[in-house]
Scaffold this active site. Structure first.
Site, PDB file in Angstrom:
ATOM      1  N   PHE C 119       0.945  -1.068  -0.117  1.00 35.27           N
ATOM      2  CA  PHE C 119      -0.176   0.114   0.076  1.00 35.27           C
ATOM      3  C   PHE C 119       0.779   1.198   0.078  1.00 35.27           C
ATOM      4  O   PHE C 119       2.097   1.250   0.193  1.00 35.27           O
ATOM      5  CB  PHE C 119      -0.805   0.082   1.155  1.00 35.27           C
ATOM      6  CG  PHE C 119      -2.448   0.100   0.801  1.00 35.27           C
ATOM      7  CD1 PHE C 119      -3.049  -1.108   0.296  1.00 35.27           C
ATOM      8  CD2 PHE C 119      -3.032   1.209   1.018  1.00 35.27           C
ATOM      9  CE1 PHE C 119      -4.381  -1.111   0.091  1.00 35.27           C
ATOM     10  CE2 PHE C 119      -4.483   1.167   0.948  1.00 35.27           C
ATOM     11  CZ  PHE C 119      -5.069   0.258   0.318  1.00 35.27           C
ATOM     12  N   GLN C 240      -7.216  14.748   4.037  1.00 32.95           N
ATOM     13  CA  GLN C 240      -6.746  13.893   2.835  1.00 32.95           C
ATOM     14  C   GLN C 240      -7.639  13.789   1.889  1.00 32.95           C
ATOM     15  O   GLN C 240      -8.851  13.550   1.741  1.00 32.95           O
ATOM     16  CB  GLN C 240      -6.426  12.319   3.489  1.00 32.95           C
ATOM     17  CG  GLN C 240      -5.893  11.498   2.346  1.00 32.95           C
ATOM     18  CD  GLN C 240      -5.448  10.301   2.833  1.00 32.95           C
ATOM     19  OE1 GLN C 240      -6.074   9.320   3.393  1.00 32.95           O
ATOM     20  NE2 GLN C 240      -4.082  10.308   3.239  1.00 32.95           N
ATOM     21  N   HIS C 242      -7.913  11.660  -1.338  1.00 38.60           N
ATOM     22  CA  HIS C 242      -7.656  10.383  -1.839  1.00 38.60           C
ATOM     23  C   HIS C 242      -7.743  10.556  -3.552  1.00 38.60           C
ATOM     24  O   HIS C 242      -8.229  10.965  -4.312  1.00 38.60           O
ATOM     25  CB  HIS C 242      -8.812   9.129  -1.820  1.00 38.60           C
ATOM     26  CG  HIS C 242      -8.328   7.954  -1.861  1.00 38.60           C
ATOM     27  ND1 HIS C 242      -8.118   7.377  -2.910  1.00 38.60           N
ATOM     28  CD2 HIS C 242      -8.093   6.905  -0.729  1.00 38.60           C
ATOM     29  CE1 HIS C 242      -7.458   6.139  -2.837  1.00 38.60           C
ATOM     30  NE2 HIS C 242      -7.611   6.017  -1.575  1.00 38.60           N
ATOM     31  N   LEU C 252     -15.135   5.788  -3.949  1.00 41.15           N
ATOM     32  CA  LEU C 252     -13.624   5.238  -3.854  1.00 41.15           C
ATOM     33  C   LEU C 252     -13.387   4.075  -4.494  1.00 41.15           C
ATOM     34  O   LEU C 252     -13.907   3.075  -4.547  1.00 41.15           O
ATOM     35  CB  LEU C 252     -13.352   5.198  -2.217  1.00 41.15           C
ATOM     36  CG  LEU C 252     -12.180   4.621  -1.712  1.00 41.15           C
ATOM     37  CD1 LEU C 252     -11.111   5.725  -1.931  1.00 41.15           C
ATOM     38  CD2 LEU C 252     -12.203   4.158  -0.230  1.00 41.15           C
ATOM     39  N   GLU C 255      -6.720   1.912  -2.919  1.00 41.27           N
ATOM     40  CA  GLU C 255      -5.235   2.225  -3.414  1.00 41.27           C
ATOM     41  C   GLU C 255      -4.701   0.939  -3.644  1.00 41.27           C
ATOM     42  O   GLU C 255      -3.668   0.696  -4.091  1.00 41.27           O
ATOM     43  CB  GLU C 255      -4.899   3.110  -2.060  1.00 41.27           C
ATOM     44  CG  GLU C 255      -3.230   3.449  -2.129  1.00 41.27           C
ATOM     45  CD  GLU C 255      -2.780   4.254  -1.067  1.00 41.27           C
ATOM     46  OE1 GLU C 255      -3.376   4.883  -0.654  1.00 41.27           O
ATOM     47  OE2 GLU C 255      -1.710   3.692  -0.480  1.00 41.27           O
ATOM     48  N   ARG C 286      -0.503   9.413  -0.116  1.00 41.80           N
ATOM     49  CA  ARG C 286      -1.636   9.941  -0.664  1.00 41.80           C
ATOM     50  C   ARG C 286      -1.548  11.277  -1.153  1.00 41.80           C
ATOM     51  O   ARG C 286      -1.853  11.635  -2.211  1.00 41.80           O
ATOM     52  CB  ARG C 286      -2.929   9.481   0.115  1.00 41.80           C
ATOM     53  CG  ARG C 286      -3.195   8.188   0.098  1.00 41.80           C
ATOM     54  CD  ARG C 286      -4.441   7.705   0.864  1.00 41.80           C
ATOM     55  NE  ARG C 286      -4.675   6.648   0.907  1.00 41.80           N
ATOM     56  CZ  ARG C 286      -5.673   6.113   1.388  1.00 41.80           C
ATOM     57  NH1 ARG C 286      -6.472   6.680   2.575  1.00 41.80           N
ATOM     58  NH2 ARG C 286      -6.044   4.617   1.438  1.00 41.80           N
ATOM     59  N   HIS C 353     -11.425  12.482   1.288  1.00 40.43           N
ATOM     60  CA  HIS C 353     -11.434  11.270   1.624  1.00 40.43           C
ATOM     61  C   HIS C 353     -11.484  11.159   3.466  1.00 40.43           C
ATOM     62  O   HIS C 353     -12.159  10.235   3.612  1.00 40.43           O
ATOM     63  CB  HIS C 353     -10.347  10.323   1.124  1.00 40.43           C
ATOM     64  CG  HIS C 353     -10.537   9.033   1.319  1.00 40.43           C
ATOM     65  ND1 HIS C 353     -11.700   8.201   1.389  1.00 40.43           N
ATOM     66  CD2 HIS C 353      -9.574   8.215   1.936  1.00 40.43           C
ATOM     67  CE1 HIS C 353     -11.225   6.966   1.847  1.00 40.43           C
ATOM     68  NE2 HIS C 353     -10.137   6.806   2.512  1.00 40.43           N
ATOM     69  N   ARG C 397      -2.521  11.106   6.162  1.00 41.71           N
ATOM     70  CA  ARG C 397      -2.488   9.463   6.717  1.00 41.71           C
ATOM     71  C   ARG C 397      -2.005   8.547   5.780  1.00 41.71           C
ATOM     72  O   ARG C 397      -2.150   8.718   4.504  1.00 41.71           O
ATOM     73  CB  ARG C 397      -3.985   9.055   7.117  1.00 41.71           C
ATOM     74  CG  ARG C 397      -4.247   7.695   7.382  1.00 41.71           C
ATOM     75  CD  ARG C 397      -5.560   7.503   7.973  1.00 41.71           C
ATOM     76  NE  ARG C 397      -6.918   7.810   6.848  1.00 41.71           N
ATOM     77  CZ  ARG C 397      -6.915   6.698   5.915  1.00 41.71           C
ATOM     78  NH1 ARG C 397      -6.234   5.617   6.109  1.00 41.71           N
ATOM     79  NH2 ARG C 397      -7.882   6.936   5.019  1.00 41.71           N
TER      80      ARG C 397
END
Lengths: 231, 115, 586
Positions: C119, C240, C242, C252, C255, C286, C353, C397
């Site tokens: 990730f 954040q 995304h 969404l 990722e 991100r 996000h 994050r």
């Protein structure tokens, strides 16, 4: 676009009625839920449940042109006008498109929807082969939207006694889990003329499931196991 | 009054299985009969009587008829379970069906063995 | 007016991941717990999390918690508190194993262990290359986790108040929190839920932006309640974006798509992340990827008719891998983008996000007020999950750290509650005005005969945030945004609903939610306007660099007076050496 929506507010209405809306949509309004949000901007008294707007939370299940489905993943372009919207059939209506789902959840809870395993857990994870894990596919994805159970005639007649397709799918989800040790109790729990055997393979559940799951198949597998342990 | 929902009568599987087994018997007998009728000579009263003379045929037919009765009992009971809610009425209907089916069963034996 | 009252040991507000994890701990400790949720628990937004939960299990390649800690600190752009980060990374394995024992249907490796995938920002050996750290159940990890936690709570006989909305906190003259005032949505009935401990687990408020991956219910109710109760909100400027929300729809795309080997292309078919993050490319964190995408679009290399989006290519993974590891994505792409992703790329744009900031807590979940000489714990109040700011995510994050956050801090907050309650059986006395504020809010809505439309004020707020406080932030635009948001905050005091019914009045719910959203949006705008540096997700055109000398500190926004204060970042971990701030390169 034209809509005909079931309206009932126990505070104000003596009985339910259908209300027509003719609303102008924006190009960004692609799903039925977008249109309902648009209607609500004009008429704030229309009540419905909604949350994730992407088909994973299961809030906005309703009867759309006679068929149960989720408003958020039903494309407006695919709907015949006027779009007739009613609450999920077979459950008491609280208001407008909102139904009382207690009976549905009661049945879900009745199958003990949690892993039962009394063997002390190891330090790390319990092992499970990818093949055994694959057994859970098509079962664990259920979002408890109730589209299936409320399209099932057997559930309409006996919502208090028949577990219904959603609950039975989850019953099998735990039976199929190699980590679960309560298979016999789970089968005992269902071996009754009502709880499981009200299913007559009508397969409305399979037809409407917005996640493409197959409760009838899971019910068949439960029956197979029962036969296996009896015969 | 507390309206308790009681479930847990452990005959669900038994009846479900019985319905499947009887269905198979009914199916087999039906195929057999159709086969006999199609391949056999032209049916008149004499050949019809002849067909039911052997003991095995009498027993097969009796098995078939009993299967029909059991199958019908479960089917009818299922319908009553869905649509008839008052326990008293349900019990009364069950009794009527059971008596009728027993009478039919006795009648079948009488017809087959000419008693 | 006399209103009904019930007493509990603990009240948990919110039944998403952190709320359910906390509730489970409390129920299993035999406390009398009430869990309030606006929606049936399995409809909480944790259900939409896709990619996985981070833990250095090392099931597929070497890994350890210290690498994870480094990645998290670096990912936070050094704004994360290192004590809390160490705490979380060390607890990760236990949290994930526990969940597996609860019945979570994780995918498996060939030898039967929990399947892990790479990730963004999660690396081996302090940034050398991607590591497989994200424990996944296909691309439905949040769904599987939320259902598992709910199921475990059913087993523990947790008492749920389903479709109840908490309206306001009750604080006494000492500032202690004594419970909440809540409303049953079905009947409109208001009740005081008195408790020795109140745990906020209300999730984020991503609905302050027009383009958001968040659910309708993510309205920052906990933040609004805290702000109205005089508790400042921390680091609200950090949101954040995304990288991969479906263009136009906002839904969404995990990722995990890039974790499994997908990558981003501009209109020339160039894999542009190679320029921005040479080492880990599409698996940079991100903020970096979103900024790169926004730059590509800004500089005219976006795809689509108006060059408005970026392409996410994954067809090269093959239909088999996609159906096995990313089945939900295939469904979403089909439904929301009309794209069969086994053949064509998915059009994506950076989309709001996750909220890194929130209600300030320490790593025991205790809410505190920053009062100049340090953290002053608010007795009786706890928070966990996205609504809280521990702060483990700092300015950005890492993917899969949020599901970890809610497991670890949901549990640790509950353990702190158990410690704090101890054998104490007495409830404190409720102040006479316990329910005054929420009752006044309801009365205003009931009695108003005219005013602002809830949907219009809401739309104005979302437009303002989107336009003035997005991926790139400009000083003039922020100033104008702040003026506009102050105007919105005035308008929201005068909202009006036509529907006055008591029965499942969703118009009223939306009006009450808007109050909370506006507190969140205003705090974001003001905090963002003040922070004169670029760090993590906060990118200022006039201050393009991170400024550790002046800004290695947390922001606190108080509703009272619309004021800001600051507190230094905790650089000292619990047991290990500090990761000193360095330039952040991926």
């Amino acid at each position: 676009m034209r809509f005909s929506v079931y309206r009932y507010n126990p505070d104000a209405d003596a009985e339910p009625r259908m209300q027509d809306y003719d609303i102008a949509l924006e190009p960004t309004d692609r799903m039925l839920l977008d249109a309902l949000v648009r209607i609500k901007e004009h008429d704030d008294s229309l009540s419905l449940r909604r949350s994730c707007r992407e088909g994973v939370c299961g809030s906005d299940a309703m009867n759309i042109n006679g068929r149960n489905g989720l408003a958020c993943i039903t494309k407006l372009a695919d709907l015949k006008e006027p779009v007739v919207l009613r609450p999920l059939p077979g459950l008491p209506v609280i208001r407008d498109l909102i139904v009382d789902m207690s009976q549905f959840f009661k049945q879900y809870h009745s199958i003990k929807p949690y892993l039962q395993n009394d063997t002390p857990a190891p330090e790390k994870e319990r092992l499970q082969s990818p093949e055994d894990r694959e057994e859970l596919n098509g079962l664990y994805e259920c979002i408890l939207c109730a589209c299936c159970s409320t399209s099932c005639p057997s559930f309409w007649w006996n919502p208090d006694k028949f577990v219904g397709p959603a609950g039975l799918l989850q019953a099998y989800r735990f039976i199929a889990d190699t980590r679960d040790e309560a298979t016999n109790d789970r089968l005992d729990n269902l071996e009754d003329p009502y709880r499981l055997f009200r299913c007559h393979s009508i397969m409305n559940c399979v037809d409407v499931c917005p996640k493409g799951l197959n409760p009838t198949k899971a019910i068949g597998k439960i029956k197979d196991l029962m036969v296996k342990r009896t015969v | 009054m507390v309206n308790r929902i009681v479930v847990g009568a452990h005959y669900g599987l038994r009846d479900w299985l019985a319905q499947r087994v009887t269905a198979v018997i009914i199916g087999l007998y039906t195929f057999l009969s159709i086969g006999l009728l199609l391949t056999g000579p032209k049916i008149d009263f004499a050949t019809w009587r002849l067909l039911f003379t052997p003991q095995w045929m009498k027993f097969a037919t009796l098995l078939f008829l009993f299967s029909v009765f059991v199958h019908a009992w479960i089917g009818v009971r299922d319908i009553v379970m869905d649509y008839i809610k008052p326990t008293g009425l349900r019990l009364a209907l069950y009794s009527v069906f059971i008596v009728a089916l027993i009478v039919y069963a006795a009648w079948s034996v009488r017809i087959l063995w000419g008693l | 007016m006399a209103i009904a009252k019930r007493q509990f040991d603990a009240v948990v507000v919110g039944a998403g991941g952190s709320g359910l994890r906390a509730a489970l701990q409390l129920s299993e400790a035999n406390l009398k717990v009430a869990v309030l949720s606006k929606v049936f628990p399995t409809r909480s937004h944790t259900v939409a999390a896709q990619g996985g939960v981070a833990a250095s299990l090392g099931n597929d390649g070497e890994d350890n918690w210290h690498w994870h800690m480094f990645d998290t600190v670096k990912g936070s752009d050094y704004l994360g508190d290192q004590d809390a980060i160490e705490f979380m990374c060390r607890k990760a394995n236990e949290a994930v194993y526990e969940l597996e024992h609860f019945g979570m249907p994780f995918d498996r490796t060939p030898d039967g262990k929990i399947y892990q995938r790479p990730f963004g920002g999660q690396t081996r050996n302090y940034g050398e290359g991607p590591v497989k750290r994200s424990c996944a159940a296909a691309d439905r990890t949040g769904h599987a986790m939320l259902h598992t936690l709910y199921q475990r709570n059913v087993r523990a006989h947790t008492q749920f108040f389903v479709e109840w909305m908490a309206l306001d906190l009750i604080r006494d003259q000492h500032g202690d929190v004594l419970g909440v005032v809540a409303m049953e949505m079905e009947t409109g009935e208001v009740m005081i839920l008195q408790a020795k401990a109140t745990l906020l687990a209300t999730g984020g408020a991503g609905r302050i932006y027009s383009a958001s991956t968040n659910a309708f219910i993510n309205t920052g109710d906990g933040l609004g309640m805290a702000a109205r109760a005089g508790i400042p909100l921390e680091d609200m400027e950090f949101w954040q974006f995304h990288p991969t929300g479906v263009a136009g729809a906002g839904v969404l795309i995990t990722e995990g798509v890039r974790g499994e080997g997908g990558f981003l292309l501009n209109k020339n078919g160039e894999r542009f992340m190679e320029r921005y993050a040479p080492t880990v490319k599409d698996l940079a964190s991100r903020d970096v990827v979103s900024r790169a995408m926004a730059t590509e679009i800004k500089e005219g290399r976006g795809a689509g008719k108006d060059g408005e989006y970026i392409l996410l290519k994954l067809d090269h993974l093959g239909a088999e891998v996609i159906d096995k590891r990313l089945p939900g994505i295939r469904e979403i792409a089909m439904k929301f983008a009309n794209v069969d992703c086994t053949k064509d790329p998915i059009p994506v744009v950076p989309t709001c996000h996750y909220q890194m900031g929130g209600i300030p807590t320490n790593y025991h979940g205790q809410v505190y007020v920053n009062d100049g000489d340090g953290e002053k714990v608010v007795r009786g109040l706890y928070a966990a999950g996205e609504c809280s700011c521990v702060s483990v995510h700092g300015a950005n994050r890492l993917g899969t750290n949020s599901l970890l956050d809610l497991l670890v801090f949901g549990k640790s907050a509950a353990e702190q509650v158990i410690r704090d309650i101890g054998g104490d059986t007495a409830q404190k006395d409720l102040p006479a005005d316990a329910a005054d504020r929420p009752l006044a809010r309801l009365a205003r809505l009931d009695n108003a005969t005219g005013g602002e439309s809830v949907s219009e004020v809401g739309a104005e707020m979302r437009r303002t945030m989107q336009l003035h406080c997005g991926v790139f932030r400009f000083p003039d635009s922020l100033a104008e945004g702040e003026r506009k948001m102050l105007a919105v905050a005035e308008r929201v005091k005068n909202t009006f609903i036509k529907d006055k019914s008591k029965v499942f009045n969703t118009a009223r719910i939306e009006a009450l939610e808007l109050d909370n959203l506006v507190e969140t949006a205003l705090s974001t705008m003001v905090s963002a306007h003040a922070r004169q540096e670029s760090r993590g997700s906060h990118d200022r055109s006039d201050f393009p660099d991170r400024d550790d000398a002046k800004w290695l500190k947390h922001t606190f926004w108080s509703k009272e007076g619309n004021k800001l204060s600051y507190k230094a970042v905790k650089l000292k971990p619990l047991t290990v050496e500090t990761f000193q701030p360095k330039k952040r390169v991926y």
